[in-house]
Design a protein around this motif. Sequence first.
Motif, short mmCIF file in Angstrom:
data_model
loop_
_atom_site.label_atom_id
_atom_site.label_comp_id
_atom_site.label_asym_id
_atom_site.label_seq_id
_atom_site.Cartn_x
_atom_site.Cartn_y
_atom_site.Cartn_z
N ASN A 142 -21.11 -36.98 -21.35
CA ASN A 142 -22.00 -36.58 -20.25
C ASN A 142 -21.26 -35.67 -19.26
O ASN A 142 -21.80 -34.68 -18.78
N THR A 184 -29.84 -31.24 -17.78
CA THR A 184 -30.73 -32.24 -18.36
C THR A 184 -31.31 -31.76 -19.68
O THR A 184 -31.38 -32.53 -20.66
N SER A 242 -28.65 -31.97 -22.31
CA SER A 242 -28.35 -33.37 -22.61
C SER A 242 -29.45 -34.00 -23.46
O SER A 242 -29.18 -34.70 -24.44
N VAL A 243 -30.69 -33.74 -23.09
CA VAL A 243 -31.82 -34.28 -23.86
C VAL A 243 -31.80 -33.71 -25.28
O VAL A 243 -31.95 -34.45 -26.27
N ARG A 252 -34.98 -36.80 -14.05
CA ARG A 252 -34.11 -35.69 -13.65
C ARG A 252 -34.77 -34.35 -13.97
O ARG A 252 -34.72 -33.40 -13.18
N TRP A 253 -35.36 -34.29 -15.16
CA TRP A 253 -36.04 -33.07 -15.60
C TRP A 253 -37.17 -32.72 -14.65
O TRP A 253 -37.27 -31.58 -14.16
N SER A 258 -33.48 -39.35 -17.89
CA SER A 258 -33.49 -37.91 -18.14
C SER A 258 -34.84 -37.28 -17.80
O SER A 258 -34.90 -36.16 -17.30
#
Length: 417
Positions: free
Chosen positions: A149, A333, A336-337, A292-293, A289
């Motif tokens: 991360n 994000t 990461s997703v 955050r998005w 997530s």
Amino acid sequence: MNHSTTTSGPFTAYRALPALSGRAYLPIAFLARLPFSMNTLGVLVLVTASTGSIAAAGIATAAASLGTASFGAVQGKLADRLGQRPVLVVASLLNAISAVLVVLAATGDTARAVLAAACFLLGASAPQVGALARVRWIALAPGAPRTVNAAMGYESTADEITFVLGPALVGVIATTGSPAAALLVAGALVSVFGLAFAMHPTATAPARHPRRAAGAARPASTRVLRRLVLPLVGMLAIGTFFGGTQAGVTAVAEAAGKPGIAGLLYAVLGIGSAATALALVAVPDSVGSRSRWVIGAVGLTVTTAAMLLTHGPGQLVAVLAVVGLFVGPTLVTLFSVGGALVPVAQAGSAMTMLVSANVVGVAIGAAVAGAIADRAGAPTVFLVPLAAAALVTAAGLLSPRARPGATSITDVTSESV
């Protein structure tokens, strides 16, 4: 990574990165991606200066972006199968040559189609440093979700800083020298640091995954792509935001009689973006997530709307500084997703697909906003990034919530393999 790294504070995870990669890797990888951030605006400023048309410059920029979109994922797939080193060596050398060809085509008495072809080659050969660097971190830190991360946050921050420095460097060189010199500097940088990135020992960290023999079981590509749809839409929209904003700031600079400052204006966007991308690791895992998005995208939409109210470079700079605060977290994000939904064997393909979606968006944004800029100018042209920001929000709202307990990239990745 020892236990203290994971418990003494969120930012201590960054300390593990140099130890994993070697200290020389970080500056090499940083400088290797700088030409990528220079090329789009470099083409835009060069063609605007040589033709006097933002629309023509938008088409040239779109050609470069479409080149990257067409072959970026190909680089990722080849890197998964052949290893990163040979792919990056060829790409770096070809990209340096392409920069020279674009300058010759733009400054000479050359047909627009030839210029577009040279720009397409420039984009197609751009080394996928940011995407493949992310793959290296995943391979270097297996079973260490906080480190991965942190690496993703660092990579997005590095991207943002280069997207500050790249346009700023284009602006400085275009103002003190010439727009052509800016692209030539980008070519020189990729020939040095692109090759250094290719030859660094970390290039061998990701395992090769050769094509399966005929009759062997095929990976669940359809399922993976289906799960990547919303991150890809989000990346496409973010790219459209970037392309539209680049055309918008170019229109503002042209109207002010200072076309060379376009790069400096656009660079302001990345200052807050870099800071908030780096700080995202401090957000608790309880903030999922999807949240955050959505939060990042809503903030991006609201602040982008303020660009429609600006008049002149001074007001635009102030708004861009605030807009940038929401760009970094949204990008982190999305990467990461996307990374969480893909098996390790397809990490290179997935990351380059996300980058390619972003680049397609840049092409769309630059072409559409360039046409609007020639007809209506600023601030009307900023309707394009506003619509793109709204699309990022819509994709976030449609994204599923994480399953209970899946708070990290590694958790979700292991589920999807």
